[in-house]
Write a protein that holds these residues in place. Structure first.
Motif, PDB file in Angstrom:
ATOM      1  N   PRO A 167       0.818  -1.362  -0.034  1.00 34.17           N
ATOM      2  CA  PRO A 167       0.105   0.182   0.051  1.00 34.17           C
ATOM      3  C   PRO A 167       0.913   1.361   0.140  1.00 34.17           C
ATOM      4  N   ILE A 168       0.192   2.442  -0.430  1.00 35.17           N
ATOM      5  CA  ILE A 168       1.202   3.733  -0.386  1.00 35.17           C
ATOM      6  C   ILE A 168       0.772   4.235   1.114  1.00 35.17           C
ATOM      7  N   GLN A 169       1.652   4.519   1.862  1.00 35.02           N
ATOM      8  CA  GLN A 169       1.497   5.319   3.046  1.00 35.02           C
ATOM      9  C   GLN A 169       1.439   6.497   3.023  1.00 35.02           C
ATOM     10  N   LEU A 170       0.528   7.458   3.466  1.00 35.49           N
ATOM     11  CA  LEU A 170       0.732   8.774   3.524  1.00 35.49           C
ATOM     12  C   LEU A 170       0.227   9.357   4.978  1.00 35.49           C
ATOM     13  N   TYR A 192      -2.148   8.264   9.600  1.00 31.17           N
ATOM     14  CA  TYR A 192      -1.861   7.306   8.326  1.00 31.17           C
ATOM     15  C   TYR A 192      -2.864   7.216   7.509  1.00 31.17           C
ATOM     16  N   THR A 193      -2.812   7.638   6.271  1.00 30.54           N
ATOM     17  CA  THR A 193      -3.932   7.389   5.013  1.00 30.54           C
ATOM     18  C   THR A 193      -3.234   6.395   4.419  1.00 30.54           C
ATOM     19  N   TYR A 194      -4.027   5.488   3.850  1.00 34.49           N
ATOM     20  CA  TYR A 194      -3.369   4.300   2.957  1.00 34.49           C
ATOM     21  C   TYR A 194      -4.264   4.360   1.483  1.00 34.49           C
ATOM     22  N   LEU A 195      -3.451   4.174   0.567  1.00 36.73           N
ATOM     23  CA  LEU A 195      -4.035   3.971  -0.889  1.00 36.73           C
ATOM     24  C   LEU A 195      -3.426   2.841  -1.436  1.00 36.73           C
ATOM     25  N   LEU A 196      -4.297   1.808  -1.758  1.00 33.47           N
ATOM     26  CA  LEU A 196      -4.176   0.608  -2.087  1.00 33.47           C
ATOM     27  C   LEU A 196      -4.735   0.364  -3.698  1.00 33.47           C
ATOM     28  N   ALA A 197      -3.742  -0.147  -4.563  1.00 36.23           N
ATOM     29  CA  ALA A 197      -4.327  -0.464  -5.837  1.00 36.23           C
ATOM     30  C   ALA A 197      -3.969  -1.782  -6.624  1.00 36.23           C
ATOM     31  N   ALA A 223      -8.549   1.565  -7.250  1.00 34.84           N
ATOM     32  CA  ALA A 223      -7.954   1.887  -5.747  1.00 34.84           C
ATOM     33  C   ALA A 223      -8.702   2.135  -4.788  1.00 34.84           C
ATOM     34  N   VAL A 224      -8.432   1.876  -3.641  1.00 36.18           N
ATOM     35  CA  VAL A 224      -9.113   2.338  -2.273  1.00 36.18           C
ATOM     36  C   VAL A 224      -8.243   3.234  -1.654  1.00 36.18           C
ATOM     37  N   ILE A 225      -8.867   4.100  -0.927  1.00 35.69           N
ATOM     38  CA  ILE A 225      -8.217   4.948   0.116  1.00 35.69           C
ATOM     39  C   ILE A 225      -8.972   4.557   1.589  1.00 35.69           C
ATOM     40  N   ILE A 226      -8.095   4.495   2.450  1.00 33.31           N
ATOM     41  CA  ILE A 226      -8.537   4.278   3.701  1.00 33.31           C
ATOM     42  C   ILE A 226      -7.937   5.471   4.946  1.00 33.31           C
ATOM     43  N   ASP A 227      -9.074   5.915   5.499  1.00 31.57           N
ATOM     44  CA  ASP A 227      -8.965   7.191   6.449  1.00 31.57           C
ATOM     45  C   ASP A 227      -8.345   8.245   5.570  1.00 31.57           C
ATOM     46  N   PRO A 228      -8.678   8.692   4.725  1.00 33.04           N
ATOM     47  CA  PRO A 228      -8.312  10.188   4.136  1.00 33.04           C
ATOM     48  C   PRO A 228      -8.565  11.400   5.084  1.00 33.04           C
TER      49      PRO A 228
END
Ligand SMILES: N[C@@H](CCC(=O)N[C@@H](CS)C(=O)NCC(=O)O)C(=O)O
Ligand SMILES: [Fe+2]
Length: 380
Positions: free
Chosen positions: A3-6, A14-19, A26-31
């Motif tokens: 995942p991309i950790q932001l 932390y926000t996560y981008l999964l593709a 893609a999915v984003i978690i906790d933007p």
């Protein structure tokens, strides 16, 4: 298959981008709301179509950008069913699955930090890739979420972590919702053996420890909770600021907000041009505003892109003519008004857009938006 950790430095979130590499879904978690532009730019740069925006719980320390991501990318929003996020399109329950391209996330209900909290488990399709666990504030690195507010329950948290998370394979990667010391990730085996709050402690010992923490409340809790229960639509919550003598309410980043009725009065008086920033398809489906210029907002991946947005807006606002921007519910038009302002134009946002914001209707007891305000519109 990472995942991309932001990171949001203000709240240490932390926000996560999964593709899915094959389909670019893609999915984003906790933007986080303050990071919206960064996240949109990243989606665009990576060529990703946002399928889902997901919450692990109703956050107390920052505000989500979920509603704005939905409006700008066409993603679906999902929030845990027990978190009372009435604006989420999908209410998530234990065992639910969420597909993005050929990949799949599984929802694990892990009450404790809040009664509704969930974790998301991703087992990538790629052979040999370890499972990836997005723990929100249920399990943190060498710690765990607090349990002293928002229906928190230390006993439940112990059960969730020990029975649902620590039973996963040792190499399951742990991606926390926060870290206040700069650590990025861990794994289940390490946390089971070494987590300072849990390792070697009985349920009763853990509950006693959590009760004695005495942490100060998050600074933004009073503002964040109600906003997050509306997917982050805080700007429209509560009583709006009073409009000035021209019917304009102050705004940040563009000339101001006005109601559909005020916008129509300005257009009638020749004071401004109305610009409809919805797509052609939306107009054909729902209805047109007669005389409005059509300049689709340069939408983000997953929706029609209008690369000519800037040029078309400049043409519309030639000679300093004020522009009144209208979209579907009054969210996208804010992004468009901000962009037009960057271009040196005078741009106002028409609040509640063509159709209105359903939640506002509920609050005020009447239908909002251009269509419901008795203003002229036609089917096509
Ligand atoms: N200082 C932070 C609050 C941090 C906080 O309370 N974080 C929550 C997550 S929302 C937590 O569970 N922290 C666990 C801990 O500090 O042990 C703020 O004011 O926003
Ligand atoms: Fe939290």
């Amino acid at each position: 298959m990472h995942p991309i950790q932001l990171f949001d430095p203000t709240s240490c979130t932390y926000t996560y981008l999964l593709a899915d590499p094959a389909t670019r879904q893609a999915v984003i978690i906790d933007p986080v709301d303050g990071q919206l532009e960064r996240d949109l730019a990243l989606l665009e740069r990576e060529g990703l179509t946002l399928k889902w925006t997901l919450e692990t719980h109703a956050h107390a320390d920052h505000i989500t950008s979920a509603a704005r991501l939905v409006e700008l990318t066409g993603a679906h929003s999902g929030a845990p069913a027990a978190c009372e996020v009435g604006t989420a399109a999908v209410q998530l329950r234990d065992g639910d699955t969420l597909d993005f391209g050929r990949e799949r996330l599984r929802v694990l209900h892990t009450p404790g930090h809040t009664a509704g909290s969930v974790c998301y488990l991703w087992q990538p399709r790629q052979a040999g890739a370890p499972a990836q666990l997005f723990t929100g504030d249920t399990l943190l690195i060498d710690g765990c979420g607090r349990t002293d507010f928002q229906s928190g329950d230390a006993g439940q948290l112990y059960d969730s972590i020990t029975q649902k998370l620590f039973t996963l394979a040792d190499d399951t990667r742990v991606w926390p919702g926060h870290d206040y010391e700069g650590r990025t990730h861990s794994n289940v085996g390490h946390e089971r053996a070494h987590n300072a709050r849990l390792a070697g402690r009985t349920r009763a010992e853990f509950v006693a420890l959590m009760l004695a923490l005495n942490l100060p409340h998050p600074r933004r809790i009073d503002e964040a909770l109600p906003a997050n229960r509306r997917s982050g639509l805080h700007q429209m919550a509560g009583a709006p600021l009073a409009p000035d003598e021209h019917g304009v309410r102050a705004a940040v980043g563009y000339a101001g907000d006005m109601s559909p009725a005020t916008a129509w009065a300005w257009v009638q008086a020749g004071r401004a041009a109305l610009v409809d920033v919805r797509t052609d398809a939306e107009r054909e489906w729902v209805g047109f505003v007669p005389g409005a210029l059509a300049v689709a907002w340069k939408q983000w991946p997953g929706m029609a892109l209008n690369p000519d947005f800037d040029a078309q807006m400049r043409a519309a606002g030639q000679g300093g003519r004020p522009l009144l921007l209208i979209c579907r519910s009054g969210v996208r038009s804010i992004a468009a008004a901000r962009r037009a302002t960057e271009l040196g134009l005078t741009a106002y946002n028409v609040t509640e857009g063509f159709e209105g914001d359903p939640d506002q209707h509920a609050q005020r007891g009447h239908l909002g938006g251009w269509r419901h305000a008795g203003l002229p519109w036609r089917q096509n």
